[in-house]
Design an enzyme around this catalytic site. Structure first.
Site, PDB file in Angstrom:
ATOM      1  N   HIS A  28       0.844  -1.195   0.000  1.00 39.11           N
ATOM      2  CA  HIS A  28       0.000   0.000   0.000  1.00 39.11           C
ATOM      3  C   HIS A  28       0.884   1.250   0.000  1.00 39.11           C
ATOM      4  O   HIS A  28       1.302   1.726   1.067  1.00 39.11           O
ATOM      5  CB  HIS A  28      -0.903   0.008   1.239  1.00 39.11           C
ATOM      6  N   HIS A 263      -3.882   3.541  -3.385  1.00 38.14           N
ATOM      7  CA  HIS A 263      -4.090   3.002  -2.029  1.00 38.14           C
ATOM      8  C   HIS A 263      -3.433   1.651  -1.810  1.00 38.14           C
ATOM      9  O   HIS A 263      -2.570   1.515  -0.938  1.00 38.14           O
ATOM     10  CB  HIS A 263      -5.587   2.884  -1.721  1.00 38.14           C
ATOM     11  N   GLU A 407     -18.127  -4.052  23.946  1.00 37.54           N
ATOM     12  CA  GLU A 407     -17.352  -5.283  24.042  1.00 37.54           C
ATOM     13  C   GLU A 407     -16.093  -5.265  23.172  1.00 37.54           C
ATOM     14  O   GLU A 407     -15.010  -5.673  23.623  1.00 37.54           O
ATOM     15  CB  GLU A 407     -18.219  -6.493  23.652  1.00 37.54           C
ATOM     16  N   HIS A 469     -29.498 -15.316  23.737  1.00 39.13           N
ATOM     17  CA  HIS A 469     -28.518 -15.258  24.819  1.00 39.13           C
ATOM     18  C   HIS A 469     -27.947 -16.625  25.193  1.00 39.13           C
ATOM     19  O   HIS A 469     -27.136 -16.714  26.115  1.00 39.13           O
ATOM     20  CB  HIS A 469     -29.151 -14.620  26.059  1.00 39.13           C
TER      21      HIS A 469
END
Length: 667
Positions: A28, A263, A407, A469
């Site tokens: 890159h 890029h 999280e 869950h």
């Protein structure tokens, strides 16, 4: 500031980058070409570091969040004098054996502070580095001696800013006022698909101001402005700072700069030649003599800065021997022994609750254990002893961290704290939400960072919360991750050992799978089980003579197996396998002592079958291969067939040994 010399260094960075990428035919070039001036300012003027001692504890940290632009970092490390990145490594960029890997990889070369490349995670890890600095400073600095006083810098691109983890981590950093965190935003407005306007038009400065950051603006190509903006960022001690630098991707490549073509692919031979002509680069892998002279002169300056710190550190050590002893313990990488809780046969307690008792004992003995949960301190049972305190703006010495419902950022921040040095980290959530943090846990494993993941509510016995869950595929998903050790204890006694094993394990992360429901402490047939369990399994129930079958079970299902074995009309032994992958890594003689190869094996686990086919025929694996149901835990287990009666039916079937399984062609 010698601007002419800095310009020559920037030219050298561009030269090394385009040639390394072209030779590799992979890489890159856009970022190193577009941000060379900032890189030069960091490694030449701004960073407090010493390439002669890259592990210096009070060095500034730099994390390249946009890790695809790795040649920027490798060029700068080489030019600055970091010995692990040689010119030969750069010439072998992205090749096996070169420390100049495709993306920066922690451990491959001194000066690489973190593995980066998965966009946005570098920002979150930088937040962890900055948080760790505040914790160490609060604990060890004195009025007379400031031995912890450094900055964390991070370079992020448009992709990092777009990724959701940047929002989580940046919000956390702003709330906690991490004033020594400085992020440079390479704002070139180009991604792989083209202009960022295709999908990204928000006002980044206003967004970060809303997070509680200071937002500054400038040009990527003005050395003096970068210095001024960095000084302004340092002057704001109550907020982290984002410095938005307008840049040109692929700067200097006359036909590809400011386009998506710059890029993520080599410029091509023709464009490399055109770029050299445009910039005045005389040849392959060019390093300007002025760059070498500049960095040679810097060595003594950096050495003096480190030696001055060492004088302060020595004086502090002499004046505070007890603090020095604690400092050494913090940085030893070894856990101190703890007075662990004791449980007795017949006790009924959830392993999450038993785990909290073990955690508190370990935390009392190890003051460098820090961490928390994603808004589940109570349900996860990960509270630390009261005297550990909470880490806040006002109490940087606190050890419990309220991560909020973040999280992914939580896990990445823990990686940063761990990488900084001085701390062991833990983070926690329900097992089903390990999916939210998995990319950062993978980075823990890739970097071999000993982060402890506490995953509670580990099965369908979550009950009424239902299938959203109730983990089903998660244990199997965790076990297949290289370098991650999964421990699923079967009762409170095993949980104590699991926590001890987690603290002993320093070469990678550990996932503790703990129950929501109470489990009975059972007698162990193996008198030396506390030692044997470190192989990953031990015999929980033994029978006279050769057993008709061995049940392998984990976690809460060990209790189910023990009950079924006691009721069966056959001789059934039970193996508690706390860690499947650890046990499978043992020599054959150890495995065969615990699970004889000529004996029928039955497996019982409240999760998917996948991974257990090594040990038993599919019909001898009592598993759950569908999503769960809402209802009381016992009724859910009955509905899904995870019961003693279901296991008894399995036991009553025809005999099958491990040898039979291994000989099946479809397995």
């Amino acid at each position: 500031m010698d601007i002419k010399a800095l310009e020559k260094i920037a030219l050298s960075v561009r030269a090394l980058s385009i040639d390394a990428i072209q030779k590799a035919n992979s890489g890159h070039p856009g970022l190193p070409l577009g941000t060379a001036e900032l890189g030069v300012m960091l490694y030449g003027e701004l960073l407090r570091h010493d390439p002669a001692d890259p592990a210096w504890a009070d060095r500034d940290r730099f994390i390249l969040s946009a890790g695809h632009g790795s040649m920027l970092l490798y060029s700068l490390l080489h030019l600055a004098g970091y010995r692990d990145i040689s010119l030969e490594d750069i010439k072998n960029f992205r090749q096996i054996g070169s420390s100049a890997a495709g993306h920066p990889e922690y451990g491959m070369a001194a000066g690489i502070e973190a593995t980066s490349g998965p966009l946005g995670q570098g920002i979150a890890m930088a937040v962890g580095f900055a948080a760790a600095e505040t914790m160490l400073a609060a604990r060890f600095n004195t009025a007379a001696h400031k031995i912890v006083d450094h900055y964390t810098y991070v370079l992020a691109g448009d992709g990092c800013i777009m990724e959701g983890i940047s929002a989580e981590a940046s919000s956390f950093a702003g709330h906690h006022g991490l004033g020594k965190l400085i992020m440079y935003y390479d704002s070139n407005k180009i991604t792989i698909d083209g202009s960022t306007d295709l999908a990204f038009t928000e006002d980044v400065a206003k967004r970060y101001e809303a997070y509680g950051w200071q937002a500054l603006h400038g040009s990527m190509y003005d050395f003096e402005e970068i210095a001024r903006l960095t000084a302004q960022a340092k002057a704001e001690t109550g907020k982290p700072s984002i410095i938005i630098l307008t840049s040109i991707i692929g700067k200097g490549a006359p036909n590809k700069q400011n386009t998506a073509d710059a890029h993520g692919a080599p410029l091509g031979a023709d464009e490399v030649a055109a770029t050299r002509a445009n910039l005045g680069i005389p040849g392959d892998f060019y390093i300007a003599p002025e760059a070498q002279v500049y960095f040679a002169a810097k060595q003594s300056e950096w050495k003096k800065s480190r030696e001055d710190w060492q004088i302060t550190f020595n004086a502090w050590s002499k004046e505070h021997p007890e603090k020095r002893a604690e400092w050494d313990q913090f940085h030893s990488g070894k856990a101190a022994q703890a007075a662990m809780p004791v449980f007795n046969t017949g006790d009924s307690i959830a392993t999450r609750a038993a785990g909290n008792k073990a955690l508190c004992a370990i935390a009392a003995a190890n003051a460098n254990l820090v961490g928390g949960s994603a808004d589940l301190k109570g349900p996860n049972a990960v509270g630390l002893p009261a005297d550990a305190g909470t880490w806040t703006r006002e109490n940087r010495a606190g050890r419990y961290i309220y991560f909020g419902i973040r999280e992914f950022a939580m896990a990445a921040i823990c990686n940063g704290i761990s990488l900084h040095g001085g701390f062991r980290t833990l983070c926690s959530t329900f097992m089903v939400f390990s999916d939210y943090l998995r990319p950062a846990m993978r980075m823990s494993a890739l970097m071999r960072q000993p982060v402890i993941y506490v995953f509670t509510h580990d099965s369908i016995f979550v009950g009424e919360d239902g299938p959203t869950h109730q983990p089903i595929e998660h244990l199997a998903g965790l076990r297949i991750m290289p370098n991650l050790r999964v421990l699923r204890p079967a009762d409170a006694e095993e949980t104590v050992e699991a926590w001890t094993m987690a603290m002993e394990h320093t070469t990678g992360p550990v996932a503790l799978a703990l129950s929501r429901q109470n489990l009975n402490v059972f007698p162990k047939a193996d008198p030396d089980w506390k030692h044997t369990i470190r192989t990953g399994a031990y015999i929980a129930r033994q029978v006279e003579g050769k057993p008709d079958a061995v049940i392998i079970a984990t976690g809460s299902e060990v209790g189910t197996a023990l009950e079924a074995a006691a009721l069966a009309d056959k001789k059934i032994s039970v193996v508690s396998m706390i860690s499947k992958e650890l046990f499978e890594s043992q020599p054959a003689e150890i495995r065969e002592t615990i699970v004889p190869p000529d004996t029928r094996v039955i497996v019982c686990e409240a999760g998917v079958r996948s991974g257990w086919e090594r040990w038993a025929k599919p019909e001898d694996i009592l598993s759950i291969d569908r999503f769960g149901e809402s209802g009381p835990p016992a009724k859910v287990a009955e509905h899904l067939g995870m019961t003693v009666n279901a296991l008894l039916l399995t036991i009553s079937r025809e005999k099958c040994t491990i040898k039979d399984v291994l000989e099946q062609k479809d397995l």
